[in-house]
Scaffold this active site. Structure first.
Site, short mmCIF file in Angstrom:
data_model
loop_
_atom_site.label_atom_id
_atom_site.label_comp_id
_atom_site.label_asym_id
_atom_site.label_seq_id
_atom_site.Cartn_x
_atom_site.Cartn_y
_atom_site.Cartn_z
N CYS A 155 8.07 -10.04 -13.42
CA CYS A 155 9.35 -9.52 -13.91
C CYS A 155 9.02 -8.58 -15.07
CB CYS A 155 10.24 -10.64 -14.39
SG CYS A 155 11.61 -10.04 -15.42
N GLU A 178 -1.58 -0.41 -7.95
CA GLU A 178 -0.52 -0.09 -7.00
C GLU A 178 0.86 -0.56 -7.45
OE1 GLU A 178 -1.83 -1.53 -3.15
OE2 GLU A 178 -3.10 0.23 -2.86
N GLU A 235 -9.30 4.10 -3.58
CA GLU A 235 -9.70 3.11 -2.58
C GLU A 235 -9.75 3.85 -1.25
OE1 GLU A 235 -7.23 -0.38 -2.58
OE2 GLU A 235 -7.27 -0.54 -4.77
#
Ligand code: GLA
Ligand code: ZN
Length: 663
Positions: A107, A142, A296
């Site tokens: 959160c 990400e 990546e």
């Protein structure tokens, strides 16, 4: 050039580290990424830090000349943190906290989490700021996270709205709360619009923007510390290409450059032109209008439960070249060695579980060697595309919230144009609606559903001044807050496009329940037969010329595709979705002809072309995505840089073969 692999020394016995570092150096690698997800290894208890192991790993790598970027390790909070501050875990729609242990479960309005994130970021920055082989940072991993529906997020949403709208009357107007008696009397009455299919679309759009902003803020808190403590280091983040839960333009703003994670083989059963990965690369370059890194890169089969297909011989190399061709200046494979533990046991690295350097390692090593040899020529070059596609997160979100016609989806619509441009051998930039369009000969604006007046006016000026614009169905339906413009569409683009949209409908697709299609017929090469699917606008040309219309009796007064000469430019309008790929090839050919754009090389099917230029050099990349040999017509007498041979006029590319011509 920065080349290497993502490395997790904490996954392996320390005795192995020297072998790994040596094998990296032998592969021609010079860079690695460390400490992603290693929060608990670095801070095993609240406020107690253990950096020794990472110091040692960095020292082992340094001995082999390998530099490292470090991650702020916040994508997985330690178990102690989740236990001590349960509110740090996001609350799902069902009112349940996410269970800890799958990462990316935070959160972002939790004060405890934000403080802990700042503490570990500062501690790492202070500790590693002078480590000689540390060169930069990746924030988190990400970003995208879960959407949290807790009370604290709701309260922050209300604050965010108050800052955005100032007065409640303004919000009531912007959201159109006169509908269904939704008017708010106090800020505290505003709830989270949890149901994107039932709640007010304007509220849903702001909720999505707020979610995006929360992620941007979480990153910004870390960036502020890193800039202050380590001003000599670069800061990047590993984006996810066409992922669109966040406004990536905003997320990129605080960074030095964008990086992204490329896994094209997950989606493709067989080798095929990787147009999705190509478009993602072009978007990643567009976020900051500069070259990017692959943080990546596909190193083998991937998957959490089931692994994907393996790369064919040469394919790992061609996957890497595709990105370099489109602006990658860093190439980091994910991951170095396949982990023997955890959920990613089947996400394969360059090395297998056994740690041996076999085919995939050798292919990466070959690629690394070639790229290092090319590096001096690549320096100072980037893609300078003659064509732009407008990529607008607001429109993407608004379409998802309320698609209008059945099956409306930005990426599928955009891909039809993008793939036709790819087949034509023409480079594309992705731009924001508010970007300067003057550098582009032609601009495509697929699904520009949200169209603020300023953007429409800029597009009008663009066409008037000589630009070639393509817009399509549902352009300009809504304003920036998601209210429908009370105008005949395409609204402020009516003059530039020369059509009036009188009515519209969903068609679905033949075969779908309630799906049907119309036949599209045009003149000359547009004679078809072509099929209108998904939507048909009953578009009446005003000043435009109809290039194609509908054959069905009731649709004959209306145009499917129009061309409007306007000022010194041209406006095209496509009021439907056409099923046949060939239609898009013909449409793009017309656009390019009007815009005076001619590709250097027209590739055969399955071969990709991309041009990098700058510093007085032009480098043309040719990539064969098929498993058959391809013959490509190229300019004669040019140097092919990988073989050091002069071209004869026809270039042979083997399966997954790559060539780089200096023009
Ligand atoms: C992402 C993450 C990596 C790894 C891979 C494979 O791209 O950034 O940490 O988890 O997926 O799942
Ligand atoms: Zn929350």
């Amino acid at each position: 050039m920065h080349i290497g692999a993502d490395y997790y020394p904490e996954h392996w016995p320390q005795e192995r580290w020297a072998t790994d570092a040596r094998m990296m150096r032998e592969a021609g690698f010079n860079t690695t990424r460390l400490a992603e997800f290693a929060w608990v290894n670095l801070e095993p208890e609240e406020g107690r830090f253990e950096f020794g192991w990472l110091d040692e790993a960095l020292a082992v790598l340094a001995k082999e000349g390998i530099r490292a970027l470090l991650c702020t390790p916040t994508a997985v909070m330690p178990a102690w943190l989740a236990r001590k501050y349960p509110e740090a875990l996001a609350l799902g729609k069902d009112g349940q906290r996410l269970t800890w242990g799958v990462r990316k479960d935070s959160c972002y309005t939790s004060g405890a989490l934000r403080l802990a994130s700042e503490r570990i970021t500062r501690a790492m920055a202070e500790h590693f700021k002078d480590t000689p082989n540390v060169i930069g940072w990746q924030t988190d991993n990400e970003f995208g996270g879960p959407v949290c529906y807790c009370d604290s997020c709701r309260a922050e949403f209300q604050d965010w709205l108050r800052r955005k709208y100032g007065a409640l009357d303004e919000l009531n107007r912007a959201w159109g709360t006169h509908f269904w008696g939704q008017r708010y009397g106090t800020w505290g009455e505003i709830d989270i619009p949890m149901d994107p299919a039932g709640h007010n679309p304007s509220a849903c759009l702001d909720w999505q923007r707020f979610h995006s902003w929360l992620n941007v803020r979480f990153q910004r808190d870390q960036v502020r510390i890193l800039r202050q403590v380590c001003p000599q280091h670069f800061i990047t983040h590993n984006f996810m290409g066409l992922f669109h839960e966040l406004d990536y333009y905003d997320l990129a703003e605080d960074l030095d450059f964008v990086s992204w994670d490329n896994y094209p083989t997950l989606r493709t059963g067989q080798p095929q032109p990787r147009t999705r990965a190509a478009s993602a690369a072009d978007l990643m370059r567009g976020l900051k209008k500069r070259n990017f890194w692959i943080m990546e890169q596909t190193a083998g089969p991937g998957g959490w439960g089931v692994y994907s297909r393996n790369t064919r011989p040469g394919e790992l190399r061609s996957i890497a070249y595709q990105q370099v061709a489109r602006g990658a200046d860093g190439m980091i494979w994910f991951r170095w060695r396949t982990c023997t533990a955890g959920r990613e046991q089947y996400w394969h690295g360059l090395l297998g579980h056994d740690g041996r350097g076999l085919r995939r390692y050798q292919e990466a090593a070959q690629t690394a060697g070639e790229l290092q040899a090319l590096a001096p020529l690549l320096e100072g070059t980037t893609v300078k595309a003659p064509v732009a596609i407008i990529y607008d997160y607001d429109s993407i979100w608004a379409i998802r919230i309320q698609p209008g016609y059945a099956g409306n989806a930005y990426h599928a619509d955009m891909a039809r144009y993008y793939e036709a441009l790819f087949r034509a051998g023409v480079n594309v930039d992705f731009v924001k609606p508010t970007d300067d369009l003057a550098p582009y000969k032609t601009v495509l604006a697929p699904d520009l559903y949200i169209l603020p007046d300023e953007v429409a006016q800029a597009l009008d000026v663009y066409v008037k001044g000589g630009g070639v614009l393509l817009a399509d169905s549902r352009t300009g339906v809504k304003d920036a807050t998601g209210l429908c413009h009370p105008r005949t569409l395409p609204g402020l683009l009516s003059d530039a496009l020369g059509v009036a949209i009188e009515e519209y409908e969903s068609l679905g697709e033949p075969g779908e329940p309630a799906g049907f299609s119309y036949a599209v017929r045009g003149e000359g090469d547009l004679a078809g037969p072509f099929t209108a699917i998904r939507t048909a606008e009953w578009a009446a040309p005003t000043t435009a010329q109809a290039l194609a219309g509908y054959a069905d009796w009731h649709m004959r007064p209306y145009a499917a595709l129009t061309r409007n000469a306007y000022g010194r430019g041209v406006g095209y309008y496509l009021g439907t979705v056409v099923q046949e790929e060939r239609f898009y090839d013909l449409l793009i050919a017309r656009l390019l002809a009007d815009a005076g754009v001619a590709p250097v090389v027209v590739p055969p099917a399955g071969v990709e072309v991309s041009l990098r230029e700058g510093s007085g050099r032009r480098l043309l990349f040719l990539i064969n995505h098929t498993e058959a040999e391809q013959a490509v017509d190229v300019p004669a007498g040019k140097l092919e840089l990988l073989t050091n041979a002069a071209t004869t006029g026809v270039l042979a590319l083997g399966p997954h073969g790559v060539a780089v011509l200096q023009l």
